[in-house]
Design an enzyme around this catalytic site. Sequence first.
Site, PDB file in Angstrom:
ATOM      1  CD  GLU A 207     -37.819  34.255  18.701  1.00 18.31           C
ATOM      2  OE1 GLU A 207     -38.973  34.499  19.099  1.00 18.31           O
ATOM      3  OE2 GLU A 207     -37.066  35.116  18.244  1.00 18.31           O
TER       4      GLU A 207
ATOM      5  CE  LYS B 246     -39.307  35.178  15.418  1.00 19.87           C
ATOM      6  NZ  LYS B 246     -40.389  36.157  15.482  1.00 19.87           N
TER       7      LYS B 246
END
Length: 333
Positions: free
Chosen positions: A174, A216
């Site tokens: 992420e 992500k």
Amino acid sequence: MTIQEIAQAIVAPGKGILAADESTPTIGKRLAGIGVENTEDNRRAYRELLFTTDNMSEYISGVIMYDETLRQNGSDGSKLVEVLEKQGVFSGIKVDMGVEPLQDGSEEKITNGLDGLEERLKEYYELGARFAKWRAVITIGENMPTDECISKNAKRLAKYAKLVQDAGMVPIVEPEILMDGDHDIDRCYEVTTNTLHSVFEELYAHDVELDGMLLKPNMVIPGKGSGKASSEIIAQKTIDCFHKSVPPKTAGIVFLSGGQSEQEACENLDAMNRLDIEKPWELSFSYGRALQSSVLQAWLGKSENINAAKEAFLKRSKLTSAARSGTYNSDME
Ligand code: 13P
């Protein structure tokens, strides 16, 4: 199951992730917003409410938890991880230890958590986790982000991802470009593209298997202080950015919501899934606030509101799943 099979199951058609991994201070802010004290019991009651929502597994394939929740028992004494497992939902664990300034006095951030990570991952696997998350934060502003901030965060993301795969789990990678600021959508496009290039370069250098990980990312979106863009523009720019920066072998893309409203996060994800162009990756969700804001409002910490809160969670999950399939419509709200 292999990490490839787990990654594919998490982004199976219509399914995505609930990010319920707020650290104790962060969940404290959410609870304060509804006048509820930040105690271990209240945190448990709230997470248990979410995880015991009947039929959520029609839409939710995995839940990311904070260390405390992964070890917690529900009110009937059974482990929350087992409550999820019974519903066929994978348990995930946030393993980064949060951010600190890149340098003294710097506004930029670097994420910590590599020390002792290998040992922690072994324990998390034993506790039932099958996927993990590490969040890097990139800030847009005057002379930001610096190349140093992007490359140091990318290196740590790649080291983390490799350790997670070696431990038999799926890493969620992420790199979040924050929505804070008054930059326009093209600046977000540029920074997201550069950051993803750097992240994938490091993932290759560290031998991370792209078909056994999930990305992500943020959507390509204007800064909060710079007005709104239409869902169609956001969708086009985001997919165009990924064509340039995300290898097709990546098992899936699970967006963060990043401060968008529940409805915006659905409209934008839906627009991407509707776009009639080549999209080699699954485009799904790993939302925190955009799956929980109306649940907290329905609950207000009161046991008599639990059913209403579960209904709110099921509704958000259903609508977000529709967006993930490109069948969402704002009339469903
Ligand atoms: P939001 O969807 O609220 O941005 O949270 C997702 C997340 O896990 C951020 O790390």
